[in-house]
Design a protein around this motif. Structure first.
Motif, mmCIF file in Angstrom:
data_model
loop_
_atom_site.group_PDB
_atom_site.id
_atom_site.type_symbol
_atom_site.label_atom_id
_atom_site.label_comp_id
_atom_site.label_asym_id
_atom_site.label_seq_id
_atom_site.Cartn_x
_atom_site.Cartn_y
_atom_site.Cartn_z
ATOM 1 N N LEU A 74 50.909 9.287 57.096
ATOM 2 C CA LEU A 74 50.983 9.978 58.386
ATOM 3 C C LEU A 74 52.281 10.781 58.501
ATOM 4 C CD1 LEU A 74 49.834 10.539 61.224
ATOM 5 C CD2 LEU A 74 50.982 8.447 62.005
ATOM 6 N N ALA A 75 53.391 10.187 58.073
ATOM 7 C CA ALA A 75 54.686 10.891 58.123
ATOM 8 C C ALA A 75 54.664 12.142 57.252
ATOM 9 C CB ALA A 75 55.798 9.947 57.672
ATOM 10 N N VAL A 76 54.106 12.031 56.056
ATOM 11 C CA VAL A 76 54.019 13.183 55.140
ATOM 12 C C VAL A 76 53.113 14.267 55.729
ATOM 13 C CG1 VAL A 76 53.259 13.954 52.852
ATOM 14 C CG2 VAL A 76 54.461 11.787 53.090
ATOM 15 N N VAL A 77 51.987 13.844 56.285
ATOM 16 C CA VAL A 77 51.029 14.787 56.871
ATOM 17 C C VAL A 77 51.652 15.533 58.055
ATOM 18 C CG1 VAL A 77 48.926 14.879 58.292
ATOM 19 C CG2 VAL A 77 48.890 13.714 56.083
ATOM 20 N N ILE A 78 52.370 14.809 58.916
ATOM 21 C CA ILE A 78 53.018 15.449 60.072
ATOM 22 C C ILE A 78 54.040 16.495 59.603
ATOM 23 C CG2 ILE A 78 54.598 15.045 62.015
ATOM 24 C CD1 ILE A 78 53.160 12.368 62.467
ATOM 25 N N LEU A 79 54.853 16.137 58.608
ATOM 26 C CA LEU A 79 55.831 17.075 58.042
ATOM 27 C C LEU A 79 55.147 18.297 57.436
ATOM 28 C CD1 LEU A 79 58.509 14.876 56.206
ATOM 29 C CD2 LEU A 79 58.955 16.614 57.935
ATOM 30 N N HIS A 80 54.132 18.042 56.639
ATOM 31 C CA HIS A 80 53.381 19.104 55.951
ATOM 32 C C HIS A 80 52.783 20.081 56.966
ATOM 33 C CE1 HIS A 80 50.236 19.978 52.548
ATOM 34 N NE2 HIS A 80 51.104 20.958 52.700
ATOM 35 N N ASN A 81 52.130 19.531 57.961
ATOM 36 C CA ASN A 81 51.462 20.328 58.991
ATOM 37 C C ASN A 81 52.476 21.137 59.822
ATOM 38 O OD1 ASN A 81 50.207 19.674 62.190
ATOM 39 N ND2 ASN A 81 49.172 21.068 60.824
ATOM 40 N N ALA A 82 53.543 20.476 60.283
ATOM 41 C CA ALA A 82 54.548 21.141 61.126
ATOM 42 C C ALA A 82 55.271 22.243 60.369
ATOM 43 C CB ALA A 82 55.553 20.109 61.650
ATOM 44 N N LEU A 83 55.659 21.960 59.123
ATOM 45 C CA LEU A 83 56.335 22.982 58.312
ATOM 46 C C LEU A 83 55.395 24.137 57.974
ATOM 47 C CD1 LEU A 83 58.400 20.657 55.936
ATOM 48 C CD2 LEU A 83 59.315 22.191 57.689
ATOM 49 N N GLY A 84 54.086 23.817 57.854
ATOM 50 C CA GLY A 84 53.088 24.866 57.621
ATOM 51 C C GLY A 84 53.027 25.842 58.789
ATOM 52 N N TYR A 85 52.984 25.299 60.009
ATOM 53 C CA TYR A 85 53.006 26.159 61.202
ATOM 54 C C TYR A 85 54.268 27.022 61.216
ATOM 55 C CZ TYR A 85 49.392 23.165 63.445
ATOM 56 O OH TYR A 85 48.245 22.486 63.770
ATOM 57 N N LEU A 86 55.422 26.370 61.008
ATOM 58 C CA LEU A 86 56.720 27.048 61.111
ATOM 59 C C LEU A 86 56.863 28.152 60.060
ATOM 60 C CD1 LEU A 86 59.599 27.213 62.307
ATOM 61 C CD2 LEU A 86 60.286 25.470 60.637
ATOM 62 N N LEU A 87 56.600 27.808 58.796
ATOM 63 C CA LEU A 87 56.786 28.779 57.713
ATOM 64 C C LEU A 87 55.715 29.873 57.755
ATOM 65 C CD1 LEU A 87 57.889 26.484 54.745
ATOM 66 C CD2 LEU A 87 59.296 27.822 56.300
ATOM 67 N N GLY A 88 54.507 29.518 58.216
ATOM 68 C CA GLY A 88 53.465 30.526 58.384
ATOM 69 C C GLY A 88 53.881 31.564 59.414
ATOM 70 N N PHE A 89 54.431 31.089 60.538
ATOM 71 C CA PHE A 89 54.915 31.997 61.594
ATOM 72 C C PHE A 89 56.069 32.853 61.064
ATOM 73 C CE2 PHE A 89 57.305 33.362 65.272
ATOM 74 C CZ PHE A 89 56.333 33.633 66.224
ATOM 75 N N CYS A 90 57.003 32.219 60.363
ATOM 76 C CA CYS A 90 58.165 32.949 59.820
ATOM 77 C C CYS A 90 57.741 34.011 58.810
ATOM 78 C CB CYS A 90 59.144 31.973 59.170
ATOM 79 S SG CYS A 90 60.000 30.904 60.344
ATOM 80 N N ALA A 91 56.774 33.674 57.951
ATOM 81 C CA ALA A 91 56.299 34.635 56.948
ATOM 82 C C ALA A 91 55.700 35.862 57.628
ATOM 83 C CB ALA A 91 55.266 33.972 56.037
ATOM 84 N N ALA A 92 54.865 35.621 58.645
ATOM 85 C CA ALA A 92 54.249 36.737 59.372
ATOM 86 C C ALA A 92 55.307 37.562 60.099
ATOM 87 C CB ALA A 92 53.218 36.194 60.366
ATOM 88 N N HIS A 93 56.296 36.877 60.684
ATOM 89 C CA HIS A 93 57.371 37.569 61.418
ATOM 90 C C HIS A 93 58.226 38.414 60.466
ATOM 91 C CE1 HIS A 93 60.155 38.261 64.692
ATOM 92 N NE2 HIS A 93 61.165 37.852 63.928
ATOM 93 N N CYS A 94 58.499 37.884 59.280
ATOM 94 C CA CYS A 94 59.309 38.611 58.286
ATOM 95 C C CYS A 94 58.647 39.927 57.874
ATOM 96 C CB CYS A 94 59.534 37.748 57.046
ATOM 97 S SG CYS A 94 60.754 36.453 57.299
ATOM 98 N N PHE A 95 57.307 39.929 57.865
ATOM 99 C CA PHE A 95 56.578 41.150 57.503
ATOM 100 C C PHE A 95 56.224 41.994 58.733
ATOM 101 C CE2 PHE A 95 55.986 38.662 53.634
ATOM 102 C CZ PHE A 95 56.196 39.632 52.660
ATOM 103 N N LYS A 96 56.921 41.681 59.843
ATOM 104 C CA LYS A 96 56.846 42.493 61.064
ATOM 105 C C LYS A 96 55.449 42.563 61.697
ATOM 106 C CE LYS A 96 60.762 45.423 59.654
ATOM 107 N NZ LYS A 96 61.663 44.312 59.841
#
Length: 315
Positions: free
Chosen positions: A225-247
């Motif tokens: 559960l701890a790994v899944v929560i980290l994986h999921n949360a970082l996925g949201y964060l890095l997905g948003f950052c990747a899209a933001h970086c490409f404007k």
């Protein structure tokens, strides 16, 4: 209650049903464990429904915003597998759990992401396009990336996995598309049933794996559960950052974040059940991911939806 209203109610309360049946499966595993044999069939039904709901407009949006779709799909198949591998190495996860975490990380975006993006007031057309493209690419990319990242832990037959994904994903989607083309009027009437069927199927898939993994959950459930929560949360964060970086604009960033963070964990469960039957713990990360992202997704959507409504309150 009308069918459309019941369908909307089920989708809005999806997370509650997943949690309720997961708890029920832990308490009465014998009532659900027999469903494990039908996981691939249930996933095939979900994919058939996805094919039936696809329209030319879904593919038009790929042509209309190719940059956003490309970013979403690349982020899906780079960020989530890479995060899974890094978490496995950093946390020194046991082999069975590591294989399961990487497997769910290599899966395409989940169909629930489209509903969550709509709830979050993101670009739903982009979300649908990304899900469609990543799902169609999954038979090639999922086994290939999984082989690259997980072969150090276990011998992997990537060809066999490709065939499995064709059977439970691509062929049902193709049959759904053909059914819609041949029986358009009849299909239009029954399409509103598909979200209900999908919700029921996903809930039963999660319940089957939770029931079959009861002992493993009490032994390793908190770690997974701890790994899944980290994986999921970082996925949201890095997905948003990747899209933001490409404007990309804010609505597109939300769509990509949700698309990256939410996996087709049902596919992960089906693949683990078929290819790692001797290691039942391997299916646990996918099952818990399915449980967790159906809680975190609506929570994130509610936050973004409330944030989107704030300016209108001051007007």
């Amino acid at each position: 209650m009308k069918l459309s209203a019941f369908s909307a109610f089920l989708q809005k309360t999806f997370a509650l049903w997943v949690v309720f049946f997961a708890v029920l499966a832990l308490g009465f595993p014998e009532a659900f464990v027999w469903l494990k044999s039908y996981i691939a069939i249930m996933l095939g039904i979900i994919m058939f429904g996805m094919g039936m709901t696809m329209t030319p407009a879904d593919f038009k949006s790929v042509a209309q915003q190719p940059k956003a779709v490309l970013i979403g799909v690349l982020a899906q198949f780079i960020i989530m597998p890479a995060l899974a591998y890094i978490l496995c190495q950093l946390l020194r996860l046991p082999t069975e759990i590591a294989i399961g975490v990487i497997l769910v990380g290599c899966c395409p975006g989940g169909t629930a992401s489209n509903v969550i993006t709509y709830m979050a007031k993101g670009n739903t057309a982009l979300s649908i396009a990304c899900t469609s493209v990543s799902t169609l690419l999954a038979p090639i990319l999922t086994p290939f990336i999984f082989y690259l990242l997980a072969s150090q832990w276990i011998e992997i037959n990537a060809t066999s996995m490709l065939v499995s994904i064709l059977q439970v994903v691509l062929i049902p989607i193709f049959l759904g598309l053909v059914t819609r083309a041949l029986f358009k009027q009849k299909v239009e009437r029954s399409i509103q049933m598909m979200p209900i069927i999908s919700v029921v199927a996903i809930v039963l898939i999660v319940a089957a794996i939770i029931a079959a993994s009861k002992a493993a959950i009490f032994q390793s459930g908190l770690l997974v559960l701890a790994v899944v929560i980290l994986h999921n949360a970082l996925g949201y964060l890095l997905g948003f950052c990747a899209a933001h970086c490409f404007k990309l604009n804010y609505a597109d960033c939300k769509a990509v974040a949700i698309e990256v963070g939410m996996q087709n964990s049902g596919l992960g469960v089906a693949l683990a059940t078929v290819h790692f039957a001797a290691s039942p713990l391997t299916a646990l990360p996918s099952a818990i991911f399915s449980l967790w992202h159906n809680i975190s997704g609506p929570a994130l959507a509610s936050y973004w939806a409330a944030k989107a409504e704030k300016p209108t309150k001051h007007e």
